[in-house]
Structures are given as C-alpha cells and as structure tokens.
Design an enzyme around this catalytic site. Structure first.
Site, PDB file in Angstrom:
ATOM      1  N   TRP A 114       0.921  -0.977   0.209  1.00 11.35           N
ATOM      2  CA  TRP A 114      -0.209  -0.030  -0.265  1.00 11.35           C
ATOM      3  C   TRP A 114       0.915   0.958  -0.357  1.00 11.35           C
ATOM      4  O   TRP A 114       1.868   1.422   0.723  1.00 11.35           O
ATOM      5  CB  TRP A 114      -1.018  -0.204   1.391  1.00 11.35           C
ATOM      6  CG  TRP A 114      -2.248  -0.587   1.249  1.00 11.35           C
ATOM      7  CD1 TRP A 114      -3.338  -0.964   0.199  1.00 11.35           C
ATOM      8  CD2 TRP A 114      -1.546  -2.419   1.686  1.00 11.35           C
ATOM      9  NE1 TRP A 114      -3.751  -2.105   0.464  1.00 11.35           N
ATOM     10  CE2 TRP A 114      -3.334  -3.112   0.998  1.00 11.35           C
ATOM     11  CE3 TRP A 114      -0.544  -3.702   2.168  1.00 11.35           C
ATOM     12  CZ2 TRP A 114      -3.268  -4.349   1.249  1.00 11.35           C
ATOM     13  CZ3 TRP A 114      -0.934  -4.567   2.808  1.00 11.35           C
ATOM     14  CH2 TRP A 114      -2.056  -5.228   2.629  1.00 11.35           C
ATOM     15  N   ALA A 157     -13.571 -11.255   5.548  1.00  3.99           N
ATOM     16  CA  ALA A 157     -13.586  -9.882   5.215  1.00  3.99           C
ATOM     17  C   ALA A 157     -12.909  -9.994   3.340  1.00  3.99           C
ATOM     18  O   ALA A 157     -12.660 -10.520   3.616  1.00  3.99           O
ATOM     19  CB  ALA A 157     -13.061  -9.379   5.740  1.00  3.99           C
ATOM     20  N   VAL A 208      -5.820 -11.865   6.119  1.00  2.69           N
ATOM     21  CA  VAL A 208      -6.220 -12.944   5.914  1.00  2.69           C
ATOM     22  C   VAL A 208      -5.619 -13.874   5.766  1.00  2.69           C
ATOM     23  O   VAL A 208      -5.123 -13.742   5.461  1.00  2.69           O
ATOM     24  CB  VAL A 208      -7.399 -12.745   4.940  1.00  2.69           C
ATOM     25  CG1 VAL A 208      -8.729 -12.003   5.165  1.00  2.69           C
ATOM     26  CG2 VAL A 208      -6.840 -12.870   3.754  1.00  2.69           C
TER      27      VAL A 208
HETATM   28  N1  DAH Z   1      -7.444  -3.899   1.726  1.00  4.82           N
HETATM   29  C1  DAH Z   1      -7.330  -5.246   0.547  1.00  4.82           C
HETATM   30  C2  DAH Z   1      -6.589  -3.496   0.015  1.00  4.82           C
HETATM   31  O1  DAH Z   1      -6.807  -2.243  -0.491  1.00  4.82           O
HETATM   32  C3  DAH Z   1      -8.448  -5.119   0.393  1.00  4.82           C
HETATM   33  C4  DAH Z   1      -9.077  -6.955   0.546  1.00  4.82           C
HETATM   34  C5  DAH Z   1      -8.050  -7.314   0.717  1.00  4.82           C
HETATM   35  C6  DAH Z   1      -9.900  -6.856   2.294  1.00  4.82           C
HETATM   36  C7  DAH Z   1      -8.304  -9.167   0.962  1.00  4.82           C
HETATM   37  C8  DAH Z   1     -10.012  -7.695   2.562  1.00  4.82           C
HETATM   38  C9  DAH Z   1      -9.804  -8.636   1.964  1.00  4.82           C
HETATM   39  O2  DAH Z   1     -11.155  -7.274   3.682  1.00  4.82           O
HETATM   40  O3  DAH Z   1      -9.760  -9.226   2.785  1.00  4.82           O
HETATM   41  O4  DAH Z   1      -5.700  -3.936  -1.014  1.00  4.82           O
END
Ligand code: DAH
Length: 353
Positions: free
Chosen positions: A162, A321, A267
């Site tokens: 990120w 999630a 996760v």
């Molecule tokens: N937060 C991750 C992103 O922005 C996307 C994501 C991946 C959200 C896996 C989730 C998850 O809830 O289980 O790249």
C-alpha cells in the site's frame, strides 16, 4: 532642433489620429484594440518614451510635458467613450422585449445524483437486506488500525503493498508515521472487533487514498466497498455466497465468481475474487485482456493474529472480510475509460450518466 520638431509633430499626429479613431469607435472591442496600440507593452507610448533617451535635456523639457498631456487626453478620451458605448448597450437592452420561448419552458435543466453515488446506494441497499450494518471509519487514521492490528507490523515488507500518504505530525506531538490517510476500508473492522461486540455483520463504503501516480486507471483517491463478518461458525462457504450475492446483485443472475489463492497479511487463507467477464462471458476479449475474468476484490478468512490484536479469541471466533473496488466495476459496466472522471466535475460526463 530638428529632432525636437520631429518629435513634437509625431506626438501631435498621434493625438490627432487616435482621437479620431476613438470618437468613431462603436464597440468596446475596438476601444480595447486602440488602448493596446497606445498603452500596451511596446505600444506607441512605450516606443516614444524610449526615443526620449536620445533627446538633449533642454529639448526634453518641452517635449516631456506635451507627451504627458497627450497621454492623459487619450486615456481620458478612451474612458469617456467606453462609458458612452456601455450606456448605449444598456439602452438597447431596455428596449428589447424578453419572451420565454415554449421550448425553454419545457426543457428544464435538472440535477441528478452522481453515477457513483447511485451505485453506492444500490450496493448498500443490497447488503442492508441481509442485515449488514453500515459503519464509517476515519479517513485520517492511526497506523494501528490501517496496518498494525491487520497483521502488518512496523517496517514489515508487506506494508509496501500500500503506497501510503502520511500526515506531517511535527506539530501534533505524535510520532512520525503514526497518522496517515487510510489506504483501504479494511481499517473499519479492527475498530469494530476491538469493541468486542460480537457477532459482527458490517459494511463500509467510502474513500481511500494512496500515493499513486495518477493516470487513466489509477487515482490518489478512490472508493472501496468492504464487508466483515465475525461470529462463531463463519466459513469460506459464507464468503462464496456473499461474493456471488454481490456480483449477481449488480451484474445480473448470470454473473459468476471464482476464487484464486492470494496473499493479504490480514487473512488466511486469502483469495482474489474474479468475476466472469461480462462482455465475452469467459471466452476472452480485449476488455478482460483475453483471460475471460476480471479481478474485482480481495478477500479471505480473518487472520488469527487480527483476533489476538483486537482482543478476541481466535479459538472461539472466525470471520471473513472482503474489499471491492466499485469505481473499477462502474468503469467496466459503463465502458468508462478514465477513472479521473469520478473526481472531476466534467459536465459532459455528469450529464451523460
Ligand atoms: N484491503 C485490501 C486492499 O485494499 C483489499 C482486501 C483484501 C480487503 C482482502 C479484504 C480482504 O477485506 O480480506 O488491497
């Protein structure tokens, strides 16, 4: 003496010519043009004053005042004429009769909700039907909710997944790197889990921010829709059901999803959710780059370390999630070629959708 006579005549001639032009002008545009010729950069006034440098001092004494007088007179003549022209315009408007044409009365310009706002409402309604509660988390967030509780420790290489925008905390008595613009909506569920109220069946839809070079497919500001479910018997089967529920809700009954193993620190197991290409139905086309599928979400079963960090017992609870990119989905659905349209007030775009 010759120089003086010449300069003198030149100035008088300019005055005469331009006074004539000014008095004949009938439009503001003409007056603007005259003004620029006289007083603009390298206009006549500028050129003349440059020539003064070559004059002996005593001659300058005579020409100088004449020059200044002519300058003032011309300026004043333009000002007075401008007022006169304006006055005439107002008078002609007074005599004009306004009639509302019938077409104007029937064709009202009405505002409407933005395409992205309507889509948001549609998705939220869809999940509200299943009993999901909406939850908003801060856009300016602490590192612990955006990263640490999500099993992304300080200085961990996975943080590089990120590209983060950090807040300058120099004047806030906060350690550097602790406050940031949230990079995903995943910050909402550690906040809820920390409160300890189970079961959780929650959703969040809002803006996220990343340090991205902006182009047609990437933006520093974008939306995510995320859900989180925490309870005693939550399984991958629930995740599957909810993914198909979303896709069929927005794309129609024939929409299909597939899971691919994918790494996300928060996760385990983690999956990438793909959706069968709505354009070629899986045979492969230009829009899906020949693969027949689009990646639309990241998902998985909440990692035991997230339970531990937020004070819940992973032996008792499980959870799922997923986070989904609605902007990208809208672009696919409506063939919108540039993500920047979502942030700009481009009227053509707004009126089309
Ligand atoms: N937060 C991750 C992103 O922005 C996307 C994501 C991946 C959200 C896996 C989730 C998850 O809830 O289980 O790249």
């Amino acid at each position: 003496m010759l120089k003086l006579a010449l300069m003198d005549v030149k100035i008088r001639k300019i005055n005469q010519d331009y006074q004539g032009q000014i008095s004949q002008a009938t439009a503001l545009k003409e007056l603007d043009k005259i003004f620029l010729e006289l007083f603009g950069k390298s206009g006549l006034v500028d050129q003349l004053s440059k020539q003064f440098k070559t004059l002996p001092k005593d001659q300058l004494k005579t020409v100088g005042p004449l020059f200044n007088q002519v300058k003032m007179k011309l300026e004043e003549a333009i000002r007075v004429k401008r007022e006169g022209v304006r006055e005439n315009i107002y008078k002609s408007l007074e005599n004009e009769k306004f009639t509302l044409q019938p077409s104007r009365l029937t064709h009202k310009r009405e505002g409407h909700l933005h395409l992205a706002t309507k889509f948001k409402q549609e998705i939220i309604d869809l999940f509200a039907k299943l009993g999901f509660e909406q939850f908003d988390a801060p856009h300016i967030e602490w590192d612990k909710y955006n990263f640490e509780y999500l099993n992304i420790p300080k200085d961990h290489p996975s943080k590089d997944m990120w590209d983060t925008l950090y807040i300058d905390t120099a004047n806030l008595k906060v350690d550097p790197g602790q406050l940031l613009l949230r990079t995903h909506t995943s910050n909402f569920w550690p906040r809820l889990m920390e409160k300890g109220k189970t079961p959780i069946r929650a959703m969040s839809f809002d803006r996220c921010f990343r340090y991205e070079a902006v182009d047609a497919r990437h933006s520093h500001t974008f939306n995510q829709f995320e859900i989180a479910v925490v309870g005693k018997d939550i399984t991958m089967a629930n995740l599957r059901f909810l993914s198909d529920y979303l896709l069929q809700g927005i794309l129609g009954k024939e929409a299909k999803s597939r899971f691919r193993p994918k790494y996300y620190p928060f996760v385990e197991p983690g999956v990438g959710i793909d959706c069968l290409c709505v354009f070629c139905h899986g045979t492969g086309c230009k829009i899906c780059s020949g693969t027949g599928w689009f990646e639309i979400a990241g998902a998985g079963m909440i990692h035991p370390n997230v339970f531990k960090a937020t004070g819940l017992d992973p032996k008792i609870y499980t959870g799922l999630a997923w986070g989904f990119g609605p902007d990208r989905m809208l672009m696919l659905k409506h063939n919108i070629e540039d993500i920047r349209y979502f942030l700009e007030g481009d009227l053509k775009f707004l009126e089309k959708y």
